[in-house]
Every structure is written in C-alpha cells, then in structure tokens.
Design a protein around this motif. Structure first.
Motif, PDB file in Angstrom:
ATOM      1  N   THR A   1       0.834  -1.196   0.000  1.00 43.31           N
ATOM      2  CA  THR A   1       0.000   0.000   0.000  1.00 43.31           C
ATOM      3  C   THR A   1       0.869   1.246   0.000  1.00 43.31           C
ATOM      4  O   THR A   1       1.676   1.444   0.906  1.00 43.31           O
ATOM      5  N   PRO A   2       0.712   2.116  -0.993  1.00 47.92           N
ATOM      6  CA  PRO A   2       1.497   3.354  -1.011  1.00 47.92           C
ATOM      7  C   PRO A   2       0.928   4.396  -0.055  1.00 47.92           C
ATOM      8  O   PRO A   2      -0.287   4.493   0.134  1.00 47.92           O
ATOM      9  N   VAL A   3       1.819   5.157   0.540  1.00 46.31           N
ATOM     10  CA  VAL A   3       1.459   6.278   1.411  1.00 46.31           C
ATOM     11  C   VAL A   3       2.264   7.475   0.941  1.00 46.31           C
ATOM     12  O   VAL A   3       3.475   7.381   0.739  1.00 46.31           O
ATOM     13  N   ARG A   4       1.583   8.603   0.741  1.00 40.87           N
ATOM     14  CA  ARG A   4       2.310   9.814   0.337  1.00 40.87           C
ATOM     15  C   ARG A   4       1.643  11.026   0.973  1.00 40.87           C
ATOM     16  O   ARG A   4       0.464  10.994   1.334  1.00 40.87           O
ATOM     17  N   GLY A   5       2.439  12.099   1.114  1.00 39.26           N
ATOM     18  CA  GLY A   5       1.902  13.293   1.737  1.00 39.26           C
ATOM     19  C   GLY A   5       2.980  14.337   1.948  1.00 39.26           C
ATOM     20  O   GLY A   5       4.057  14.275   1.374  1.00 39.26           O
ATOM     21  N   ARG A   6       2.674  15.309   2.816  1.00 37.22           N
ATOM     22  CA  ARG A   6       3.620  16.367   3.170  1.00 37.22           C
ATOM     23  C   ARG A   6       3.400  16.736   4.628  1.00 37.22           C
ATOM     24  O   ARG A   6       2.300  16.542   5.176  1.00 37.22           O
ATOM     25  N   SER A   7       4.443  17.313   5.242  1.00 37.01           N
ATOM     26  CA  SER A   7       4.324  17.690   6.647  1.00 37.01           C
ATOM     27  C   SER A   7       5.376  18.720   7.003  1.00 37.01           C
ATOM     28  O   SER A   7       6.349  18.934   6.272  1.00 37.01           O
ATOM     29  N   GLY A   8       5.187  19.311   8.167  1.00 44.49           N
ATOM     30  CA  GLY A   8       6.255  20.031   8.828  1.00 44.49           C
ATOM     31  C   GLY A   8       7.038  19.073   9.706  1.00 44.49           C
ATOM     32  O   GLY A   8       6.608  17.948   9.968  1.00 44.49           O
ATOM     33  N   LEU A   9       8.196  19.516  10.182  1.00 44.78           N
ATOM     34  CA  LEU A   9       9.030  18.694  11.052  1.00 44.78           C
ATOM     35  C   LEU A   9       9.531  19.516  12.232  1.00 44.78           C
ATOM     36  O   LEU A   9       9.860  20.699  12.087  1.00 44.78           O
ATOM     37  N   ARG A  10       9.592  18.868  13.406  1.00 46.49           N
ATOM     38  CA  ARG A  10      10.212  19.457  14.583  1.00 46.49           C
ATOM     39  C   ARG A  10      11.121  18.423  15.227  1.00 46.49           C
ATOM     40  O   ARG A  10      10.788  17.224  15.278  1.00 46.49           O
ATOM     41  N   ALA A  11      12.257  18.866  15.708  1.00 44.54           N
ATOM     42  CA  ALA A  11      13.063  17.992  16.546  1.00 44.54           C
ATOM     43  C   ALA A  11      12.281  17.689  17.820  1.00 44.54           C
ATOM     44  O   ALA A  11      11.424  18.486  18.253  1.00 44.54           O
ATOM     45  N   ALA A  12      12.526  16.537  18.414  1.00 42.82           N
ATOM     46  CA  ALA A  12      11.802  16.157  19.623  1.00 42.82           C
ATOM     47  C   ALA A  12      12.634  15.189  20.441  1.00 42.82           C
ATOM     48  O   ALA A  12      13.491  14.470  19.916  1.00 42.82           O
TER      49      ALA A  12
END
Length: 223
Positions: A163-174
């Motif tokens: 199953t393919p998954v695709r998208g976009r996001s922001g990132l934060r260190a944690a």
C-alpha cells in the motif's frame, strides 16, 4: 462501516526510531516473512514507534499507537506494521479489511495542551493500568514542509498487500521518553532508547490507491 480507500488523513505524529536486536522482534506472518527481510545493521533492526493524532479535516479522526519494522523486498524498502492500536472501530475495521493492518482497540490519552510537552498513554480494553506511555518534548521547528512517501507491506488473504502512502508535513526535533511495560505488547522496546525522534506536524497523508490506480496496478502485474 469505514471509508473506501484511499484515506485522506491529517494530523500530528510523534515518531521515534529504535535499533532493536533482531531476536527480540515480533514475528512477521509467514506469507510476509517469505517475501520481505528486515533491514539489519550489526544484528539490529530499525523499528519505528509512533503516537498519532488524526484530526478533523481527514476522512476519519482518531488516535493511534503503532510499532513498525523497516524491511526490504528484493532491495525495495517497505514498512511492515507489527503492532497497532486505535480508538476508532471504523479505523480498526478499515485497516484490517483494506490493507491487512492488524489494528486493535485501546483507550488513549494524547494531551498536547501544555506544548512543548505532549503526554501520551494507552490502556488496553478492561485493563486498569496503561501498557505504554511517553512524554514528548518538542524542540526546534525546521523551516518549510517536507514530502512523505513509503510503501506499507502487510499480509492479507494469504498474499502480500503493498500500500502506497504519500503526503507532506512540517518537522520538529523532539525528545521522547518511552515507558513501555516490559511484559506488555511493546515489551520489545523496553530498555531501549530511541536513536532519533521527530514530530511530524500538520501532516496530510493519502493512504492507499484509488480504484483507477488499483486497476492500472492489476494490469501491470498481469502483463
């Protein structure tokens, strides 16, 4: 009932990567184990564990905790989910029937009201105490938004479902302090510290294929 694929989802994810001795990993279903191999380094396997809050704006909104193994299929990277819990019956049934994702029901606390701290717990049905918890401390936000893309491989109906998954996001260190119960279903993470943790923020994901994409995929495999 549950939505047809693909699922369009939005939310927040708190992800940690562990390096776990291969002998401690949960076993994959036989049909999947015959097709994929864990990606190893020095006898250890990369395992991702994530708390997820799927928010309004997607086809479903619910909470989730998962553990997944990085594997490869003839050199192609895949992600295989070994353990996963949700607090939505529709998500559980859809995940199982559409993609072979072994979702179970659980009760969650995922409190992000005191940012930069996020407090998370999960309790099995009819259990008195949580079997895992975590404290997330959010740190520096990376500028911009980043593409997301991977393939989930699961056992479904005696075959491997990709199953393919695709998208976009922001990132934060944690920083994430995990507290799995050693005798619980995530006991393979107990005693291990993550080598990397990230907050995947304000993401949108497309999980699965449209009917047209599935038809084209079937055509390619029958040629």
């Amino acid at each position: 009932m549950y939505p047809p694929e693909p699922w369009h989802l939005r939310g927040q994810m708190y992800l940690s990567i562990f390096l776990i001795p291969r002998r401690d990993l949960p076993e994959l279903p036989p049909v999947l184990a015959a097709a994929v191999r864990p990606v190893t380094a020095g006898g250890r396997v990369a395992v991702g564990a994530a708390w997820v809050s799927y928010e309004p704006g997607g086809v479903l909104h619910y909470k989730e905790l998962l553990s997944a193994v990085l594997v490869h299929e003839r050199g192609r990277p895949r992600v295989s989910i070994t353990d996963i819990w949700v607090d939505s019956v529709a998500s559980r049934e859809g995940g199982r029937n559409l993609w072979g994702i072994p979702k179970e029901l659980a009760a969650f606390t995922l409190d992000a009201e005191n940012e930069p701290l996020v407090d998370a717990t999960i309790t099995a049905p009819e259990a008195a105490e949580p079997f895992a918890s975590a404290l997330v401390r959010l740190r520096r936000r990376l500028p911009g938004r980043f593409p997301l893309g991977f393939t989930v491989a699961q056992a479904l109906g005696g075959q491997v479902r990709r199953t393919p998954v695709r998208g976009r996001s922001g990132l934060r260190a944690a920083d994430v302090a995990w507290r799995p119960e050693p005798g619980g279903p995530l006991g393979h993470l107990a005693g291990h510290r993550p080598v990397l943790s990230l907050a995947i923020t304000d993401f949108w994901l497309v999980f699965g294929r449209s009917a047209e994409e599935r038809a084209r995929s079937r055509e390619r495999t029958t040629r």
